[in-house]
Design a protein around this motif. Sequence first.
Motif, PDB file in Angstrom:
ATOM      1  N   ARG A 297      37.839 -37.473  41.669  1.00 20.45           N
ATOM      2  CA  ARG A 297      36.865 -35.442  41.970  1.00 20.45           C
ATOM      3  C   ARG A 297      37.720 -34.985  41.157  1.00 20.45           C
ATOM      4  O   ARG A 297      37.007 -33.849  40.476  1.00 20.45           O
ATOM      5  CB  ARG A 297      37.325 -35.389  43.707  1.00 20.45           C
ATOM      6  CG  ARG A 297      35.760 -35.657  44.114  1.00 20.45           C
ATOM      7  CD  ARG A 297      35.489 -35.282  46.004  1.00 20.45           C
ATOM      8  NE  ARG A 297      36.632 -35.800  46.236  1.00 20.45           N
ATOM      9  CZ  ARG A 297      36.135 -36.826  46.490  1.00 20.45           C
ATOM     10  NH1 ARG A 297      34.764 -37.736  46.595  1.00 20.45           N
ATOM     11  NH2 ARG A 297      37.175 -37.307  47.677  1.00 20.45           N
ATOM     12  N   ARG A 298      39.157 -35.239  41.008  1.00 25.95           N
ATOM     13  CA  ARG A 298      40.446 -33.835  40.206  1.00 25.95           C
ATOM     14  C   ARG A 298      39.432 -33.876  38.869  1.00 25.95           C
ATOM     15  O   ARG A 298      39.716 -33.042  38.068  1.00 25.95           O
ATOM     16  CB  ARG A 298      41.325 -34.090  40.545  1.00 25.95           C
ATOM     17  CG  ARG A 298      42.273 -33.064  40.165  1.00 25.95           C
ATOM     18  CD  ARG A 298      43.811 -34.395  39.631  1.00 25.95           C
ATOM     19  NE  ARG A 298      43.928 -35.309  39.289  1.00 25.95           N
ATOM     20  CZ  ARG A 298      43.792 -35.056  37.479  1.00 25.95           C
ATOM     21  NH1 ARG A 298      44.146 -34.062  37.433  1.00 25.95           N
ATOM     22  NH2 ARG A 298      44.381 -36.276  37.100  1.00 25.95           N
ATOM     23  N   VAL A 299      40.025 -35.027  38.266  1.00 25.57           N
ATOM     24  CA  VAL A 299      39.286 -35.526  36.322  1.00 25.57           C
ATOM     25  C   VAL A 299      38.400 -34.965  36.140  1.00 25.57           C
ATOM     26  O   VAL A 299      37.730 -34.503  35.962  1.00 25.57           O
ATOM     27  CB  VAL A 299      39.550 -36.988  36.374  1.00 25.57           C
ATOM     28  CG1 VAL A 299      39.150 -37.342  34.909  1.00 25.57           C
ATOM     29  CG2 VAL A 299      40.772 -37.637  36.630  1.00 25.57           C
ATOM     30  N   LEU A 300      37.387 -34.873  37.257  1.00 24.40           N
ATOM     31  CA  LEU A 300      35.943 -34.739  37.098  1.00 24.40           C
ATOM     32  C   LEU A 300      36.158 -33.414  37.193  1.00 24.40           C
ATOM     33  O   LEU A 300      34.547 -32.185  36.247  1.00 24.40           O
ATOM     34  CB  LEU A 300      34.365 -35.545  37.802  1.00 24.40           C
ATOM     35  CG  LEU A 300      34.393 -36.435  37.298  1.00 24.40           C
ATOM     36  CD1 LEU A 300      33.188 -37.234  38.413  1.00 24.40           C
ATOM     37  CD2 LEU A 300      33.623 -37.002  35.915  1.00 24.40           C
ATOM     38  N   ALA A 301      36.734 -32.568  37.719  1.00 26.56           N
ATOM     39  CA  ALA A 301      36.865 -31.122  37.863  1.00 26.56           C
ATOM     40  C   ALA A 301      37.475 -30.434  37.775  1.00 26.56           C
ATOM     41  O   ALA A 301      37.413 -28.839  37.185  1.00 26.56           O
ATOM     42  CB  ALA A 301      37.189 -30.686  39.556  1.00 26.56           C
ATOM     43  N   ASP A 302      38.135 -31.208  36.307  1.00 23.09           N
ATOM     44  CA  ASP A 302      39.260 -30.045  35.253  1.00 23.09           C
ATOM     45  C   ASP A 302      38.714 -29.585  34.330  1.00 23.09           C
ATOM     46  O   ASP A 302      38.874 -30.937  32.993  1.00 23.09           O
ATOM     47  CB  ASP A 302      40.062 -31.072  35.412  1.00 23.09           C
ATOM     48  CG  ASP A 302      41.271 -30.229  34.680  1.00 23.09           C
ATOM     49  OD1 ASP A 302      41.337 -28.661  34.689  1.00 23.09           O
ATOM     50  OD2 ASP A 302      42.800 -31.096  34.471  1.00 23.09           O
ATOM     51  N   ASP A 303      37.127 -29.690  33.750  1.00 19.07           N
ATOM     52  CA  ASP A 303      36.638 -29.660  32.653  1.00 19.07           C
ATOM     53  C   ASP A 303      36.409 -27.596  32.141  1.00 19.07           C
ATOM     54  O   ASP A 303      36.316 -27.631  31.195  1.00 19.07           O
ATOM     55  CB  ASP A 303      35.230 -29.923  33.131  1.00 19.07           C
ATOM     56  CG  ASP A 303      34.956 -29.444  33.654  1.00 19.07           C
ATOM     57  OD1 ASP A 303      35.157 -28.201  34.613  1.00 19.07           O
ATOM     58  OD2 ASP A 303      33.362 -29.305  33.994  1.00 19.07           O
ATOM     59  N   THR A 304      37.557 -27.593  32.257  1.00 20.38           N
ATOM     60  CA  THR A 304      37.705 -25.677  31.946  1.00 20.38           C
ATOM     61  C   THR A 304      37.755 -25.482  30.477  1.00 20.38           C
ATOM     62  O   THR A 304      36.648 -24.764  29.453  1.00 20.38           O
ATOM     63  CB  THR A 304      38.741 -25.322  32.773  1.00 20.38           C
ATOM     64  OG1 THR A 304      38.444 -24.745  33.939  1.00 20.38           O
ATOM     65  CG2 THR A 304      38.531 -23.203  32.512  1.00 20.38           C
ATOM     66  N   TRP A 305      38.285 -25.972  30.424  1.00 20.29           N
ATOM     67  CA  TRP A 305      39.344 -25.993  28.424  1.00 20.29           C
ATOM     68  C   TRP A 305      37.377 -26.773  28.069  1.00 20.29           C
ATOM     69  O   TRP A 305      37.850 -26.055  26.859  1.00 20.29           O
ATOM     70  CB  TRP A 305      40.046 -26.419  28.267  1.00 20.29           C
ATOM     71  CG  TRP A 305      40.208 -26.761  26.495  1.00 20.29           C
ATOM     72  CD1 TRP A 305      40.571 -28.363  26.093  1.00 20.29           C
ATOM     73  CD2 TRP A 305      40.364 -26.112  25.588  1.00 20.29           C
ATOM     74  NE1 TRP A 305      40.371 -27.796  25.248  1.00 20.29           N
ATOM     75  CE2 TRP A 305      40.226 -27.031  24.556  1.00 20.29           C
ATOM     76  CE3 TRP A 305      41.113 -24.614  26.057  1.00 20.29           C
ATOM     77  CZ2 TRP A 305      40.768 -26.125  23.645  1.00 20.29           C
ATOM     78  CZ3 TRP A 305      40.582 -23.742  24.888  1.00 20.29           C
ATOM     79  CH2 TRP A 305      41.164 -24.351  23.725  1.00 20.29           C
TER      80      TRP A 305
END
Length: 340
Positions: A297-305
Motif C-alpha cells: 500500500r505504501r509503494v502504490l500510494a507514493d506516486d506523486t512524482w
Amino acid sequence: MTPRLARAGGRHSLAAFWRRRLSPWRTRRLLEAHLVVLTLCALVAAGALFLSCRQIQGGADALARDEAPAVQGLAATRLAVLRADHEARAVREMELADLAGSGESYQAQLSAADQGLSRIADRTDQDLGTVNGLLATYSTSIILGTANRDQPLMARQKLAEARSLLVRCRVGLVPRLEAMQRVQMKHAETTATEGWAQRGGWWLAELALAALALTLLSALFVLRDRCGRDWNPYLLAAFALTVLLAVVPLLTMSSAQDDLDGVVEDLRQITRVSEEDEGRKLSDAQQTVTETSEEVRRVLADDTWTDRVYQGTAIGGLLVAVLPAVGLGLRLDSDYGRRR
C-alpha cells in the motif's frame, strides 16, 4: 595544420555539405517541408509518450484499487479460517468450551475472514457467493462443534462436518479460496507487466523524438544559413523540450515500472506465505501478510512524482508541437507573407 584549424575546417566542410544537399530547394519550400516534418514527428512523439505513460499510470491505479487488495484479502481470509479451525479444535480438545472467553479467539478469526471477503466484494470480478455461503455454514458448524460439551457425539459430528466444508477437495472453502487467489494473482501480474505494445510505444516515442531533434537542428541551420537569422528562440526552446521529453518521462516511468514489478513480487510472497497450513505458524504467516500488505500500500500510494511527470508530459507534448509551428510560421510570414 593546427587542431584549431582542423576543427574549423571540419565545421566549414559540414556546412558546405548541407549547403550542397539543400541547394536545389527554394528556401520557402524547404522551411515549409521542415514545418510539416516537425509537426508530424511532434504529434507522433507526443501521442506515443502520452499513451505509454498512461498505460503505466492505469496499471498502477488498477493494482492499487482492485488487484492488490483482492490478493491480500483472499490470503488473509484463507489464513483466518485455517487459524479459526485450529484454535476451535484446540478449545474442544482441551475441554475449555465452557470457560469464559474460550471461544473469543477463533470467533474473532471467523469475523476477520467474513470482513475480509466483504472488503474485496467490489474489487474482484469473481463470484464470492459460494465462498460466503461456505463460510457461513462452516462458522455455524464449528461453533456448534465446540459449544455442545454435553453432547459429545453431536459435537464430533459437527466438527467433522466443519472440517469437510473447510478442506474438501476442490469444493471446500480453502481450495476455493486458493483457486480464487491464483486467478487474482494472474490478474495482478497481467495488470502490472509491461507488454510488447507498451515497449513498442516507448521505442516509437524515442525514435520520433530523435527525428524531431534532428529536424529542429536542420531547421535552425537553414534559418541561419539561408535567411541570415540568429538562432530562433522558439526552435531552441522546442529542442530543449525535446531532450527533456526523451529523458525524464522514460526514466520516471521506468522507475514506476520497477515499483510495480516489486509490488507483484510482494504479492507473490503473500500468496506463498498464505499457503501455510500448520497451526503453530499461522499467526506468524498472518503477521507477515499484514506487514507485506502495508508495504504494498505504501509503494502504490507514493506516486506523486509520477503523476506530475505524467501531467508534464502531456503539457510538454503539446508545446513541442506548437513551438516549432510558431517559430517557423512567424518566419515564413515575416519573410514571404508580405510579398504576396
